[in-house]
Design a protein around this motif. Structure first.
Motif, short mmCIF file in Angstrom:
data_model
loop_
_atom_site.label_atom_id
_atom_site.label_comp_id
_atom_site.label_asym_id
_atom_site.label_seq_id
_atom_site.Cartn_x
_atom_site.Cartn_y
_atom_site.Cartn_z
N PHE A 149 -78.97 -65.90 13.57
CA PHE A 149 -79.56 -65.02 12.60
C PHE A 149 -81.08 -65.12 12.65
O PHE A 149 -81.66 -66.19 12.76
CB PHE A 149 -79.05 -65.36 11.20
CG PHE A 149 -79.29 -64.23 10.27
CD1 PHE A 149 -78.53 -63.07 10.39
CD2 PHE A 149 -80.26 -64.30 9.32
CE1 PHE A 149 -78.75 -62.02 9.55
CE2 PHE A 149 -80.49 -63.24 8.48
CZ PHE A 149 -79.74 -62.09 8.58
N ALA A 205 -81.96 -61.38 2.72
CA ALA A 205 -81.67 -60.48 3.83
C ALA A 205 -80.24 -59.95 3.75
O ALA A 205 -79.92 -58.90 4.28
CB ALA A 205 -81.89 -61.20 5.16
N LYS A 206 -79.39 -60.71 3.08
CA LYS A 206 -78.00 -60.28 2.95
C LYS A 206 -77.77 -59.52 1.65
O LYS A 206 -76.64 -59.34 1.22
CB LYS A 206 -77.07 -61.48 3.03
CG LYS A 206 -77.01 -62.04 4.44
CD LYS A 206 -76.30 -63.37 4.49
CE LYS A 206 -76.48 -63.97 5.89
NZ LYS A 206 -76.15 -65.38 5.90
N ALA A 207 -78.86 -59.15 1.01
CA ALA A 207 -78.78 -58.36 -0.21
C ALA A 207 -78.23 -59.14 -1.39
O ALA A 207 -77.75 -58.56 -2.35
CB ALA A 207 -77.98 -57.07 0.01
N ASN A 208 -78.30 -60.45 -1.30
CA ASN A 208 -77.98 -61.21 -2.50
C ASN A 208 -79.23 -61.28 -3.36
O ASN A 208 -80.35 -61.19 -2.87
CB ASN A 208 -77.51 -62.62 -2.13
CG ASN A 208 -76.03 -62.66 -1.85
OD1 ASN A 208 -75.23 -62.35 -2.73
ND2 ASN A 208 -75.66 -62.99 -0.62
N PHE A 266 -71.23 -66.98 -2.60
CA PHE A 266 -71.75 -66.11 -1.54
C PHE A 266 -73.09 -66.59 -0.99
O PHE A 266 -73.51 -66.14 0.06
CB PHE A 266 -71.93 -64.68 -2.06
CG PHE A 266 -70.64 -64.03 -2.46
CD1 PHE A 266 -69.42 -64.44 -1.95
CD2 PHE A 266 -70.65 -62.96 -3.36
CE1 PHE A 266 -68.24 -63.83 -2.32
CE2 PHE A 266 -69.48 -62.35 -3.73
CZ PHE A 266 -68.27 -62.78 -3.22
N ASP A 270 -77.01 -70.04 2.15
CA ASP A 270 -78.33 -69.45 2.33
C ASP A 270 -79.32 -69.92 1.26
O ASP A 270 -80.26 -69.22 0.92
CB ASP A 270 -78.24 -67.92 2.30
CG ASP A 270 -77.44 -67.40 3.47
OD1 ASP A 270 -77.61 -67.93 4.57
OD2 ASP A 270 -76.62 -66.49 3.28
N PRO A 342 -86.75 -58.57 -0.24
CA PRO A 342 -86.01 -58.50 1.01
C PRO A 342 -86.68 -57.47 1.90
O PRO A 342 -87.44 -56.64 1.41
CB PRO A 342 -84.62 -58.03 0.58
CG PRO A 342 -84.79 -57.50 -0.81
CD PRO A 342 -85.98 -58.17 -1.39
N PRO A 343 -86.43 -57.55 3.16
CA PRO A 343 -87.16 -56.71 4.10
C PRO A 343 -87.09 -55.23 3.75
O PRO A 343 -87.96 -54.47 4.12
CB PRO A 343 -86.46 -56.98 5.43
CG PRO A 343 -85.76 -58.29 5.24
CD PRO A 343 -85.50 -58.45 3.80
N ALA A 344 -86.08 -54.85 3.00
CA ALA A 344 -85.92 -53.44 2.71
C ALA A 344 -87.05 -52.91 1.85
O ALA A 344 -87.40 -51.75 1.91
CB ALA A 344 -84.60 -53.21 2.00
N VAL A 372 -84.92 -51.66 -5.73
CA VAL A 372 -84.35 -52.11 -4.47
C VAL A 372 -83.78 -50.96 -3.67
O VAL A 372 -83.97 -50.85 -2.48
CB VAL A 372 -83.26 -53.17 -4.72
CG1 VAL A 372 -82.57 -53.51 -3.42
CG2 VAL A 372 -83.87 -54.39 -5.35
#
Lengths: 795, 121, 155
Positions: A149, A205-208, A266, A270, A342-344, A372
């Motif tokens: 990753f 990054a996993k949207a948590n 979840f 991370d 997050p990168p978004a 977001v």
């Protein structure tokens, strides 16, 4: 219906489709198709059956599906290779799986012995395979892909713990705990948990979202949350893709550690997560004074401020040299703070002020969501609703699912329309209106339109014969196994459509024809090889449309009909005269004669108890015909043709004994006016008529149905030549023929009961009920009364 | 407004199970039958949460995760994967690809809703 | 159908009374779908004489049972004055040919008396109870026995 029950019904429906997919995949594999998509599709089918079974707690089904799935998974991953033998085992397993599904559906049970044996066979495939390829299995490492990753975590604490090494957690925990000022300041009576939660970049990054996790934590009990933002670098060094924040949460209440940890399920891999009992923390504090300078100084700094959100946020603000906005008030989960982008998110907007602004809004989930994913509020509402309610339409062909009852009601209503239209026409013409009048012309248009509507409506209910065909490969395997023959089944025209009423009735005749073809038609592998043929016989099952009817063909490449033998049997049974002159075709069709396949022949020919005469009768009862063609040494072909629907029928309307009756056109060969000299009496009153040098029984329909006692003088009526079983014919004597017409078939059994000699009823243009003749029953009855007629005629 | 959940599963049974549980819990549900359709639907209609099966024709769940994460407009959309696998392989692969969380089949409606709450604001 | 004779708690129900000859009978109004005038029926082959044939009722094929003949009473050829009571018997719908509909009765089950032993077997088969109404005797018909299917005479 109970929604759960209705989903269960869906499940079983879906199982049927899955089993079909699975079987066709397996059949392709049996032919050597080892394409990964084929294997995958089979795997998915079994997997989905198992998944659904799991939802409904169908243990037996789950258990078997699991073993089956495991074998397929081995195949998918290339550990088990496709061989003829493997394909055969899988095919048998698919049959057992189908049995399990059927048992689960009906609440019945399955053959336990067969299941156990099958499981053993399946396991043998894996074991054998595993033994052969031991050591090559290295792709099962669950963490294999994880390290790839693309984010390198930036860690605040120097002793970065990992989820895999919990013992390291303790040190970090203790470090954090040592620095936690709230502990001493606010001793809490209730036992609780101290949780340190330090997300890594991967988590975002996993949207948590840290805020959501904290919100969930707050559902477990009262929480106090402290945010440590010391690690947030100055603005110019801030990276959008890093995680800087750490939360320390005190959770009061008596939740178990497992319950606490479940909230982090979840994200636990991370983030850095420490969960400790309040009391233990204190002990740890004493035992291990801050052993890490960096960490200690950070938390010491934090310790200067009182533990409340305002202060923490102020600290965050301070480190960015900005004033602190007020924090979210109680009783919100006290879990503010948005993730550091997050990168978004647009990195340009990311600064600490932004962070705090986000933190402030943490109680307003809504707002954060917008930040977001700004698009979520702008959905194509109606379209989305439609999707949801229509189930899952596939992109390719839009379809709707309609209750069959509704379609049937529509078809009935259209049937009424047809009758009404016919009645109206009849009335109009009876009134003496000219055929060229506007009303008459309008009626003609109406008739065309009515026909069109009827055809369209019938098309709705039309189904491909696939649903029947798909059951046949299994039957073929089983029969072949039973009689020790090798058979390859080839199917054509599975998508040929026919009305639902016919589909339901196709299964039995096809089953019988296939059995007959395998049991009687094909030779044993040894015989075949000796005769220069492939050991494996081929049986072809095909469906096609021809002349407004559906034709089903069953063809084998076996020995063909042994004509001398068939003829011998027919003679010995008294079915034909010893010296009868019969064409090859006539001899072949003797197998359809009632009484041909009696007990001693059954075991030899059709095998499982039903003679071909029964098959023929059941097909004729549907308005169908069956015939056989054969070539010695090369094989035989059964052809059966059926109407496309059993809802309407093309009939000839006749009068007999003052009644209006309908004879199915499919039975009728021709009609003629008998000459007195062609009719001969046999015995008291049974008559035969000579038509082109052939004698056939002459049946007075009025008498046969009991409407009158005295037969009609033959010459004053019309003889309708009908085909009866065995290729023989009979003539029905009626008073007059009124014409040909398509009629809507109405069941007599629905409100009354079956009547011998009557197939069904219909409603004619005058609104009255007319009976549809069961021609075969009439002819059979007459034959029983005069069993030797055929023999005489053949002499 | 109710949150929208996009469910992607080739099994009609599973879609209906999810639908029942989610609608009862007050979510709006949109559905897709495989990964390709799932991404199409997500782009066309958006969703607050994506729940996807792993084994599907055309495009599997990993493809869905990668597709969502590679799409700037939706990369922050939480994704829950449905898995029956008791072994961790699939789950880990999904996580590595960027799955937000997972739901182990067979699920009960409470667990399902809990999982969604943990990932969707 | 509920067994009206042995019910412990008296239920009230509505019945349709009709005449055959000089006798009066009734059936539960809930099983009657409609009442229509007599129209010629299409005879069925080889059926008992009390089966008058079949008629078309809005597309359904309905057998017509001559109830008088079924009960062993003397009957005459039906005329336009006769009526057909369309009744549901389980899944089936049939027409009962009777002389005329005479009354709608609202009564309680506990007034129904068992059929006395003096009645013939045929009557006892089809009559499940009797009651008095304004000095008339009305017989409650057991509809489920009217169709010939389970009887030898049907063969």
């Amino acid at each position: 219906m109970d929604p759960f029950e209705s989903i269960k019904a869906t499940f079983f429906q879906e199982c049927e489709e899955l089993l079909t997919d699975m079987e066709s995949g397996l059949l392709a594999m049996e032919q050597g198709d080892d394409d990964s998509e084929t294997i995958n599709a089979v795997f998915r089918a079994v997997h989905s059956v198992k998944g659904g079974a799991g939802a409904f707690g169908l243990e037996e089904l789950i258990r078997f599906a699991h073993v089956f799935e495991t074998v397929l998974d081995e195949m998918r991953s290339g550990k088990l290779h496709l061989t003829d033998e493997v394909a055969k085992v899988l095919l048998r397993a698919s049959d057992v799986l189908a049995d399990h599904v059927a048992a689960a559906r009906s609440g019945g049970s399955v053959d336990e012995g067969r299941t156990v044996g099958m499981i053993a066979d399946l396991q043998a495939l894996i074991d054998q395979d595993r033994a052969a390829e031991l050591g090559l299995n290295d792709d099962g490492d669950p963490n294999a892909g994880e390290e790839d990753f693309g984010f390198v975590p930036v860690v605040l604490s120097l002793d970065e713990p990992t989820a895999d090494a919990p013992e390291v957690d303790v040190a970090a925990l203790m470090a954090a705990a040592a620095a936690e000022p709230a502990e001493a300041a606010n001793p809490v009576a209730a036992p609780g948990w101290r949780i340190t939660f330090r997300p890594k970049a991967e988590m975002y990054a996993k949207a948590n979202e840290a805020a959501l996790v904290l919100r969930e934590l707050a559902r477990l009990g009262e929480v106090e949350v402290a945010l440590d933002a010391d690690a947030v670098p100055p603005l110019d060094q801030l990276s959008a893709e890093q995680a800087y924040l750490t939360w320390t949460i005190r959770l009061s209440g008596d939740k178990s550690e497992a319950e606490v940890r479940e909230v982090f399920e979840f994200v636990e891999d991370d983030c850095e997560l420490e969960v400790t009992r309040e009391g233990e923390t204190a002990a740890a504090d004493v035992a291990t004074p801050a052993d890490d300078d960096a960490s200690a100084s950070a938390v010491e700094a934090a310790a200067a401020a009182p533990l409340d959100l305002d202060a923490l946020l102020a600290r965050v603000a301070g480190s960015a040299e900005e004033p602190a906005p007020p924090a979210a008030p109680e009783p919100v989960a006290a879990a503010p703070a948005a993730p550091p982008a997050p990168p978004a998110q647009a990195p340009a907007n990311l600064d600490v002020v932004g962070l705090i602004a986000l933190a402030e809004k943490a109680s307003q989930d809504h707002a954060q969501t917008q930040a977001v994913a700004p698009k979520v509020e702008q959905k194509a509402e109606p379209k989305a609703e439609a999707r949801a309610s229509a189930g899952a339409p596939t992109a390719a062909t839009p379809t709707i699912r309609v209750d069959l009852d509704r379609v049937d009601r529509l078809i009935n209503a259209v049937g009424e329309l047809v009758i009404q239209q016919a009645m109206l026409s009849q009335r109009v013409f009876e009134s003496g209106l000219a055929r060229s009048s506007d009303v008459a012309l309008g009626l003609e248009d109406l008739e065309l339109l009515t026909r069109e509507i009827q055809d369209s409506v019938m098309a709705i209910r039309a189904q491909p014969v696939k649903s029947v065909f798909q059951r046949m490969p299994r039957l073929v395997r089983e029969v072949a196994d039973m009689v020790g023959k090798k058979v390859r089944l080839v199917m054509d025209g599975e998508n040929t459509e026919v009305d639902k009423t016919v589909i339901e009735r196709l299964s039995d005749p096809i089953t019988h024809m296939l059995r007959n073809a395998i049991d009687h038609g094909l030779e044993t592998p040894e015989e075949r090889e000796a005769g220069g043929k492939a050991a494996e016989g081929t049986v072809r099952l095909a469906a096609l449309h021809r002349g407004g009817r559906i034709v089903i063909e069953v063809q084998d490449d076996g020995r063909g009909i042994n004509r001398p033998r068939v003829r011998g049997i027919a003679v010995s049974k008294g079915l034909i005269a010893e010296d009868a002159v019969l064409s090859d075709d006539e001899i072949d069709n003797l197998i359809f004669l009632p009484g041909f396949s009696t007990a001693d022949v059954v075991s030899d020919i059709s095998g499982r108890g039903v003679g071909m005469d029964v098959v023929k009768r059941s097909i004729q009862a549907l308005g169908g015909r069956i015939s056989i063609t054969s070539e010695p040494g090369k094989g035989s072909k059964f052809s059966m043709s059926l109407p496309l629907t059993l809802a309407v029928l093309d009939g000839m309307v006749v009068s007999a004994a003052d009644q209006t009756l309908v004879a199915p056109l499919s039975n009728i060969v021709e009609s003629l006016t008998p000459r007195a000299e062609d009719v001969h009496l046999i015995g008291g009153r049974d008559a035969v008529i000579c038509i082109r040098d052939t004698f056939v029984p002459l049946i007075d329909v009025g008498v046969a149905l009991g409407f009158r006692d005295t037969p009609l003088p033959p010459a004053s009526g019309v003889a309708v030549l009908v085909e009866s079983e065995g290729g023989g014919k009979a003539a029905l004597l009626v008073e007059a023929i009124q014409g040909q017409r398509q009629v809507v078939i109405k069941s007599l059994e629905a409100n009354y009961q079956h009547i011998h000699g009557v197939a069904a009823a219909t409603i004619l243009g005058d609104g009255r009920v007319a009976l549809i003749l069961d021609v075969d029953a009439l002819v059979t009855t007459s034959r029983r009364k005069a069993p030797r007629i055929e023999k005489r005629m053949a002499v | 407004m109710n949150k929208t959940v996009l469910t992607i599963d080739d099994s009609r049974t599973m879609r209906e199970m999810l639908n029942m549980a989610l609608v009862q819990a007050g979510y709006r549900v949109i559905q897709a039958v495989d990964g390709v359709e799932g991404l199409e639907v997500l782009r066309a209609e958006g969703a607050d949460v994506v729940i996807t099966d792993i084994n599907m024709p055309r495009m599997d769940g990993f493809g869905v995760i990668e597709g969502v994460r590679a799409d700037p407009a939706h990369r922050a959309t939480p994704i829950l994967v449905l898995t029956t696998e008791s072994d961790a392989t699939k789950k880990e692969r999904a996580r590595a690809a960027g799955a937000t969380g997972w739901i182990v089949k067979p699920f009960n409606p409470t667990k399902l809703v809990d999982a969604i709450r943990r990932v969707a604001a | 159908m509920t067994d009206t004779v042995t019910q412990g708690v008296a239920q009230r129900r509505e019945l349709i009374a009709f005449r055959i000859g000089d006798q009066e009978f009734c059936v539960d109004i809930m099983s009657v779908r409609e009442i229509r005038g007599w129209a010629p029926a299409t005879p069925l082959p080889r059926t008992p004489s009390f089966v008058k044939g079949v008629i078309n009722l809005r597309g359904a094929v309905l057998p017509i049972i001559d109830l008088g003949a079924r009960l062993g009473l003397s009957t005459s050829e039906p005329t336009a004055r006769h009526v057909i009571m369309v009744v549901h018997i389980g899944e089936r719908t049939i027409g009962l040919l009777v002389d005329a509909v005479s009354d709608i009765i609202n009564m309680s089950d506990d007034l129904v008396q068992p059929t006395p032993d003096v009645a013939s077997d045929q009557v006892k088969t089809f009559v499940k109870g009797l009651f008095a109404l304004d000095g008339r005797m009305v017989s409650l018909i057991a509809l489920d026995r009217v169709l010939p299917e389970t009887e030898a005479e049907a063969a």
